[in-house]
Design an enzyme around this catalytic site. Structure first.
Site, mmCIF file in Angstrom:
data_model
loop_
_atom_site.group_PDB
_atom_site.id
_atom_site.type_symbol
_atom_site.label_atom_id
_atom_site.label_comp_id
_atom_site.label_asym_id
_atom_site.label_seq_id
_atom_site.Cartn_x
_atom_site.Cartn_y
_atom_site.Cartn_z
ATOM 1 C CB VAL A 136 -0.955 0.014 1.218
ATOM 2 C CG1 VAL A 136 -1.778 1.298 1.226
ATOM 3 C CG2 VAL A 136 -1.861 -1.204 1.208
ATOM 4 C CB CYS A 137 2.804 2.837 2.717
ATOM 5 S SG CYS A 137 1.446 2.773 3.912
ATOM 6 C CB VAL A 138 6.129 0.737 -0.989
ATOM 7 C CG1 VAL A 138 7.217 0.855 -2.062
ATOM 8 C CG2 VAL A 138 6.750 0.863 0.396
#
Length: 232
Positions: A136-138
Site C-alpha cells: 500500500v504505502c510503497v
C-alpha cells in the site's frame, strides 16, 4: 558529477573511473532521492513477512547510506498521531538532512501535493522507495511516480507487509508495472561501486548492518593482517 561522464576512455562515477559502458543500468547516486514511507511503530506490529528488527536495521542503513553518499532523503507518514503510531526516530538520527513532509491523512503519499512538490524540487529522476506496508504505502506512490516519468526502485527488505503472500503479490505487481524490486544490500553496492575510494571503511560498516556475518569476515581479515605484520 554525472555518473556517465566520460574522459574519452572511461566512464566516471563519483570521480572514479570505470570501463566504458559500465553501470549504465545501475543506480546513479547523483540523480537519486530516497523516500521512506510510513515507517511507524504501530504499523510495525502488523508486519509478518520480515522481522521488525531486520526491517528497522535495513531502513536505518538506507538513511546512513544517504548521509554518506549525499543522497536526499524525504520521509513521511499519513498521520503520525493516529493509531499507526509515530515514525521511527532513527531515520532523522541517521540522516539529519532528511526532510519530513506531513500529510493530511492520505494513504497514498503521491496524493499529497506537498509531498510530490518536495520530490520534484530535488530535481532527481530516480526514486528509491521503502515503507510499511509494501503493498500500500510503497505500492501506491511507486505506481504513480512511475506513471509520472520517474525511475522507481522498491526496497523490499526495508519494507514490510501483513503476510508473505501480500509481499509476493506486491513484487509481482511491481514487476508488471516497471517498478524495480531490489534489496538494501543491492542498493548499497550500486551506490558504492568500488572499494577503491577514501571512504571504503564507512561503506564496510554499512554492510555489517545488512549482513551481520560480514562483521566476522572483517574481524578475521584484520586478525590475519595483524599476524602477517608480526611475522615480518
Amino acid at each position: 558529477m554525472a555518473i556517465f561522464q566520460s574522459d574519452g576512455k572511461n566512464e566516471i562515477h563519483d570521480g572514479i573511473k570505470h570501463a566504458p559502458g559500465a553501470g549504465k543500468n545501475l543506480l546513479d547516486p547523483t540523480d537519486t532521492v530516497i523516500l521512506l514511507l510510513d515507517h511507524q511503530a504501530g504499523l510495525f506490529q502488523t508486519v509478518k513477512d520480515i522481522s521488525v528488527t531486520e526491517l528497522r536495521a535495513n531502513t536505518i542503513m538506507l538513511a546512513k547510506l544517504a548521509t554518506l553518499a549525499n543522497i536526499p532523503v524525504i520521509y513521511t507518514a499519513s498521520e503520525p498521531k493516529g493509531p499507526n503510531g509515530p515514525i521511527m526516530p532513527e531515520i532523522q538520527e541517521a540522516a539529519p538532512h532528511a526532510v519530513f513532509v506531513p500529510r493530511k491523512g492520505e494513504v497514498n503519499a503521491w496524493d499529497n501535493e506537498l509531498f510530490v512538490k518536495t520530490v520534484r524540487d530535488t530535481g532527481k529522476k530516480t526514486l528509491i522507495m521503502a515503507g510499511v506496508w509494501t503493498s500500500v504505502c510503497v505500492m501506491f506512490p511507486a505506481l504513480d511516480a512511475k506513471a509520472a516519468g520517474f525511475k522507481v526502485y522498491a526496497v523490499i527488505d526495508a519494507s514490510g507487509d501483513p503476510s508473505e503472500m501480500a509481499s509476493r503479490t506486491t513484487v509481482a505487481r511491481f514487476s508488471q508495472a516497471g517498478v524495480i524490486p531490489t534489496s538494501t544490500n543491492a542498493v548499497l553496492c550500486e551506490v558504492q561501486r568500488t572499494w577503491n575510494r577514501p571512504d571504503a571503511n564507512d561503506y564496510a560498516k554499512l554492510y555489517i548492518m545488512v549482513a551481520p556475518n560480514y562483521g566476522a569476515l572483517i574481524e578475521s581479515y584484520q586478525k590475519a593482517q595483524e599476524v602477517a605484520t608480526q611475522k615480518k
